[in-house]
Design a protein around this motif. Structure first.
Motif, PDB file in Angstrom:
ATOM      1  N   VAL A  30       0.920  -1.131   0.065  1.00  0.00           N
ATOM      2  CA  VAL A  30       0.321  -0.033  -0.082  1.00  0.00           C
ATOM      3  C   VAL A  30       0.885   1.196  -0.077  1.00  0.00           C
ATOM      4  CG1 VAL A  30      -1.927  -1.150   1.175  1.00  0.00           C
ATOM      5  CG2 VAL A  30      -0.336   0.091   2.524  1.00  0.00           C
ATOM      6  N   SER A  31       0.094   2.509   0.068  1.00  0.00           N
ATOM      7  CA  SER A  31       0.987   3.650   0.126  1.00  0.00           C
ATOM      8  C   SER A  31       1.784   3.777   1.397  1.00  0.00           C
ATOM      9  CB  SER A  31       0.022   4.717  -0.151  1.00  0.00           C
ATOM     10  OG  SER A  31       0.620   5.940   0.267  1.00  0.00           O
ATOM     11  N   PRO A  32       3.139   3.755   1.291  1.00  0.00           N
ATOM     12  CA  PRO A  32       3.664   4.227   2.494  1.00  0.00           C
ATOM     13  C   PRO A  32       3.470   5.384   3.150  1.00  0.00           C
ATOM     14  CG  PRO A  32       5.219   4.538   0.533  1.00  0.00           C
ATOM     15  CD  PRO A  32       3.876   4.050  -0.110  1.00  0.00           C
ATOM     16  N   ARG A  33       2.682   6.305   2.595  1.00  0.00           N
ATOM     17  CA  ARG A  33       2.294   7.385   3.454  1.00  0.00           C
ATOM     18  C   ARG A  33       1.034   7.081   3.899  1.00  0.00           C
ATOM     19  NH1 ARG A  33       1.773  12.165  -0.714  1.00  0.00           N
ATOM     20  NH2 ARG A  33       2.863  10.802  -1.942  1.00  0.00           N
ATOM     21  N   ALA A  34       0.263   6.286   3.533  1.00  0.00           N
ATOM     22  CA  ALA A  34      -1.055   5.820   4.201  1.00  0.00           C
ATOM     23  C   ALA A  34      -0.643   4.798   5.408  1.00  0.00           C
ATOM     24  CB  ALA A  34      -1.873   4.982   3.303  1.00  0.00           C
TER      25      ALA A  34
ATOM     26  N   PRO B 233      -4.144  -2.804  -2.597  1.00  0.00           N
ATOM     27  CA  PRO B 233      -5.313  -2.498  -2.942  1.00  0.00           C
ATOM     28  C   PRO B 233      -5.608  -1.854  -4.335  1.00  0.00           C
ATOM     29  CG  PRO B 233      -3.850  -0.702  -2.126  1.00  0.00           C
ATOM     30  CD  PRO B 233      -3.042  -2.186  -2.481  1.00  0.00           C
ATOM     31  N   ASN B 234      -4.389  -1.801  -5.251  1.00  0.00           N
ATOM     32  CA  ASN B 234      -4.622  -1.139  -6.600  1.00  0.00           C
ATOM     33  C   ASN B 234      -3.283  -1.790  -7.436  1.00  0.00           C
ATOM     34  OD1 ASN B 234      -2.071  -0.261  -5.550  1.00  0.00           O
ATOM     35  ND2 ASN B 234      -2.748   1.844  -5.473  1.00  0.00           N
ATOM     36  N   LEU B 235      -3.453  -1.251  -8.761  1.00  0.00           N
ATOM     37  CA  LEU B 235      -2.438  -1.780  -9.653  1.00  0.00           C
ATOM     38  C   LEU B 235      -0.978  -1.585  -9.234  1.00  0.00           C
ATOM     39  CD1 LEU B 235      -2.290  -3.135 -12.505  1.00  0.00           C
ATOM     40  CD2 LEU B 235      -2.312  -1.067 -13.479  1.00  0.00           C
TER      41      LEU B 235
ATOM     42  N   LYS C 133     -12.702   5.882   2.516  1.00  0.00           N
ATOM     43  CA  LYS C 133     -11.848   6.226   3.730  1.00  0.00           C
ATOM     44  C   LYS C 133     -10.424   5.256   3.462  1.00  0.00           C
ATOM     45  CE  LYS C 133     -13.799   8.779   6.979  1.00  0.00           C
ATOM     46  NZ  LYS C 133     -13.240  10.060   6.729  1.00  0.00           N
ATOM     47  N   ASN C 134     -10.544   4.092   3.045  1.00  0.00           N
ATOM     48  CA  ASN C 134      -9.576   3.205   3.030  1.00  0.00           C
ATOM     49  C   ASN C 134      -8.777   3.098   1.725  1.00  0.00           C
ATOM     50  OD1 ASN C 134      -8.265   1.087   4.516  1.00  0.00           O
ATOM     51  ND2 ASN C 134      -9.051  -0.362   3.132  1.00  0.00           N
ATOM     52  N   VAL C 135      -9.247   3.246   0.831  1.00  0.00           N
ATOM     53  CA  VAL C 135      -8.464   3.322  -0.416  1.00  0.00           C
ATOM     54  C   VAL C 135      -8.747   4.608  -1.490  1.00  0.00           C
ATOM     55  CG1 VAL C 135      -7.912   0.827  -0.466  1.00  0.00           C
ATOM     56  CG2 VAL C 135     -10.117   1.519  -1.675  1.00  0.00           C
ATOM     57  N   ASN C 136      -9.584   5.466  -1.015  1.00  0.00           N
ATOM     58  CA  ASN C 136      -9.871   6.689  -1.550  1.00  0.00           C
ATOM     59  C   ASN C 136     -10.445   6.820  -3.051  1.00  0.00           C
ATOM     60  OD1 ASN C 136      -9.533   9.490  -1.796  1.00  0.00           O
ATOM     61  ND2 ASN C 136      -7.477   9.385  -2.904  1.00  0.00           N
ATOM     62  N   ARG C 137     -11.348   5.785  -3.154  1.00  0.00           N
ATOM     63  CA  ARG C 137     -12.032   5.483  -4.464  1.00  0.00           C
ATOM     64  C   ARG C 137     -13.477   4.935  -4.022  1.00  0.00           C
ATOM     65  NH1 ARG C 137      -7.213   3.115  -7.343  1.00  0.00           N
ATOM     66  NH2 ARG C 137      -6.507   4.051  -5.639  1.00  0.00           N
TER      67      ARG C 137
HETATM   68  N1  COA Z   1       2.446   1.106  -3.117  1.00  0.00           N
HETATM   69  C1  COA Z   1       3.054   2.286  -3.118  1.00  0.00           C
HETATM   70  N2  COA Z   1       2.828   3.393  -3.324  1.00  0.00           N
HETATM   71  C2  COA Z   1       1.659   3.575  -3.886  1.00  0.00           C
HETATM   72  C3  COA Z   1       0.700   2.788  -4.187  1.00  0.00           C
HETATM   73  C4  COA Z   1       1.114   1.330  -3.523  1.00  0.00           C
HETATM   74  N3  COA Z   1       0.493   0.350  -3.706  1.00  0.00           N
HETATM   75  N4  COA Z   1      -0.506   3.005  -4.718  1.00  0.00           N
HETATM   76  C5  COA Z   1      -0.019   4.506  -4.658  1.00  0.00           C
HETATM   77  N5  COA Z   1       0.905   4.717  -4.302  1.00  0.00           N
HETATM   78  C6  COA Z   1       1.652   6.110  -4.521  1.00  0.00           C
HETATM   79  C7  COA Z   1       1.492   6.672  -5.683  1.00  0.00           C
HETATM   80  O1  COA Z   1       2.664   6.303  -6.425  1.00  0.00           O
HETATM   81  C8  COA Z   1       1.590   8.042  -5.482  1.00  0.00           C
HETATM   82  O2  COA Z   1       2.857   8.622  -4.910  1.00  0.00           O
HETATM   83  P1  COA Z   1       3.648  10.155  -5.194  1.00  0.00           P
HETATM   84  O3  COA Z   1       2.415  11.075  -4.733  1.00  0.00           O
HETATM   85  O4  COA Z   1       4.722  10.065  -4.740  1.00  0.00           O
HETATM   86  O5  COA Z   1       3.403   9.936  -6.881  1.00  0.00           O
HETATM   87  C9  COA Z   1       0.928   8.259  -4.079  1.00  0.00           C
HETATM   88  O6  COA Z   1       0.770   6.845  -3.617  1.00  0.00           O
HETATM   89  C10 COA Z   1      -0.771   8.631  -4.448  1.00  0.00           C
HETATM   90  O7  COA Z   1      -1.123   7.783  -5.360  1.00  0.00           O
HETATM   91  P2  COA Z   1      -2.879   7.672  -5.450  1.00  0.00           P
HETATM   92  O8  COA Z   1      -3.011   6.674  -6.701  1.00  0.00           O
HETATM   93  O9  COA Z   1      -3.174   8.911  -6.091  1.00  0.00           O
HETATM   94  O10 COA Z   1      -3.119   6.960  -4.364  1.00  0.00           O
HETATM   95  P3  COA Z   1      -4.094   7.379  -3.273  1.00  0.00           P
HETATM   96  O11 COA Z   1      -3.711   8.644  -2.671  1.00  0.00           O
HETATM   97  O12 COA Z   1      -5.568   7.872  -4.096  1.00  0.00           O
HETATM   98  O13 COA Z   1      -4.334   6.343  -2.250  1.00  0.00           O
HETATM   99  C11 COA Z   1      -4.177   3.942  -2.157  1.00  0.00           C
HETATM  100  C12 COA Z   1      -4.894   5.093  -2.425  1.00  0.00           C
HETATM  101  C13 COA Z   1      -5.014   2.671  -2.304  1.00  0.00           C
HETATM  102  C14 COA Z   1      -2.841   3.834  -2.387  1.00  0.00           C
HETATM  103  C15 COA Z   1      -4.001   4.447  -0.408  1.00  0.00           C
HETATM  104  O14 COA Z   1      -5.369   4.756  -0.046  1.00  0.00           O
HETATM  105  C16 COA Z   1      -3.741   3.297   0.452  1.00  0.00           C
HETATM  106  O15 COA Z   1      -2.392   2.738   0.329  1.00  0.00           O
HETATM  107  N6  COA Z   1      -4.670   2.627   1.097  1.00  0.00           N
HETATM  108  C17 COA Z   1      -4.403   1.523   1.895  1.00  0.00           C
HETATM  109  C18 COA Z   1      -5.102   1.216   3.122  1.00  0.00           C
HETATM  110  C19 COA Z   1      -4.779   0.265   3.887  1.00  0.00           C
HETATM  111  O16 COA Z   1      -3.586  -0.349   3.950  1.00  0.00           O
HETATM  112  N7  COA Z   1      -5.965  -0.228   4.765  1.00  0.00           N
HETATM  113  C20 COA Z   1      -5.725  -1.310   5.706  1.00  0.00           C
HETATM  114  C21 COA Z   1      -5.866  -2.746   5.183  1.00  0.00           C
HETATM  115  S1  COA Z   1      -7.587  -2.824   4.776  1.00  0.00           S
END
Ligand code: COA
Ligand code: ZN
Length: 318
Positions: A57-61, A88-90, A117-121
């Motif tokens: 998942v996103s390391p920021r999330a 969560p995504n491609l 909330k969880n995956v922003n879509r």
């Molecule tokens: N792994 C690493 N980085 C990812 C990623 C992934 N799977 N998916 C997106 N990113 C990065 C993108 O590269 C982008 O980085 P940048 O800003 O440096 O270019 C940034 O995240 C935003 O990408 P975007 O596609 O716009 O994602 P988003 O902000 O809409 O967030 C998710 C969508 C799915 C990535 C995010 O909501 C997420 O990680 N959710 C996980 C929640 C989770 O783990 N919940 C608990 C388990 S159920």
């Protein structure tokens, strides 16, 4: 590494350890990568073979799981291991495709608000993106377990109809999922909602294997397992020590505890393949790394036939 755990007789059942993913994702303090690997290896050494090791998942999330690739590269996979990770995504599927994985656990919520909330879509956008996700994973030879979060209720919307869960399960089946996993994100499952969801999926998507993933938020996680067993479900997720929770769901608390689940299953005549004493050792290791008392109960009590020294127990003298 191969397990020395005895294989008990009984009906086969699968316990999937999700502590390294669901458990660690909810911990605020970063757990060093080598400690994550040590805990995963201790869990494997207890005889557990199914493990959800991390998330792409996103390391920021979820900063806690930013080391997904390193953890997967560092674990010792015993014979028969079935290692999975959440996607969560491609972008997550691309990362997963480059790792040693048997399956990916995709995630979409059955409730619109939690998916946002969880995956922003929206839900339908997740399902559309899953077409490319499934294609990518198929090319990589990685199976898919279709995860459905908030399957028994949503902390924002309340009731989640079984028909909605069944609709997503059906879509997963069309996409080529081997199984669906019903996630009880905030512990809203009850025996009746479990029965309704399992039966609705069997109607809508015959032949699709069903996995159950309960949280013990309201103390009825193992009761829900008993309902699942009565319905013939043979795959349950649990987290070591009762760790767990979703940072993007209000009120989320720990998964059902692996030691407590294994204890219940073994005492009910199921063959888990797990050595409970060694599993308790793994839970004690996790507890010392996390640095606080974990909610599991068998970690405190020990197995049923653990003997106590009468000399060390107070006598009620008259
Ligand atoms: N792994 C690493 N980085 C990812 C990623 C992934 N799977 N998916 C997106 N990113 C990065 C993108 O590269 C982008 O980085 P940048 O800003 O440096 O270019 C940034 O995240 C935003 O990408 P975007 O596609 O716009 O994602 P988003 O902000 O809409 O967030 C998710 C969508 C799915 C990535 C995010 O909501 C997420 O990680 N959710 C996980 C929640 C989770 O783990 N919940 C608990 C388990 S159920
Ligand atoms: Zn969970």
């Amino acid at each position: 590494m191969s397990s020395t755990a005895p294989v008990p007789e009984g009906r086969p059942i699968t316990v999937c350890e999700v502590g390294p993913r669901d458990g660690f994702q909810n911990e605020k303090t970063f757990i060093p990568t080598e400690k994550k690997i040590e805990i995963a290896n201790a869990l494997f050494a207890s005889g557990l073979r199914h493990m959800q090791v991390t998330s792409f998942v996103s390391p920021r999330a979820v900063p806690q799981l930013a080391d997904a690739e390193d953890v997967l590269a560092g674990i010792d996979r015993p014979d028969g291991a079935w290692v999975t990770a959440l996607v969560p995504n491609l972008r997550g599927a691309e990362r997963a495709a480059n790792c040693a994985l048997d399956a990916v656990h995709t995630v979409v919520s059955a409730s619109e608000t939690h998916n946002l909330k969880n995956v922003n879509r929206p839900i339908d956008q997740s399902l559309t993106e899953f077409e490319a996700v499934f294609d990518r994973l198929k090319t990589a030879g990685i199976a898919v377990e279709g995860g459905i979060a908030t399957a028994f209720g949503c902390p924002f919307e309340g009731v989640v109809p079984a028909e909605q869960v069944a609709r997503i399960a059906r879509r997963y089946q069309e996409l080529g999922a081997e199984s669906v996993s019903l996630g009880d994100t905030t512990g809203m499952a009850t025996p009746l909602t479990v029965r309704a969801a399992v039966r609705a999926i069997r109607d809508a998507a015959p032949g699709l294997d069903i996995h159950l993933h309960f949280h013990n938020t309201r103390g009825v996680g193992l009761a829900c397992v008993m309902t699942g067993l009565a319905e013939g479900v043979t795959h349950y997720d649990a987290a070591v020590g009762g760790l767990g929770g979703c940072p993007f769901a209000a009120g989320a608390t720990g998964n059902i505890c692996t030691e407590d689940l294994v204890y219940l299953l073994q005492e009910s005549g199921y063959a888990t393949g797990v050595d409970l004493d060694r599993l308790i050792d793994a839970a004690l290791l996790a507890q010392s790394v996390i640095g606080r008392e974990l909610p599991g109960q068998v970690i405190k009590s020990g197995p049923r036939l653990k003997r106590h020294d009468p000399e060390l127990t107070t006598t009620a003298a008259g």
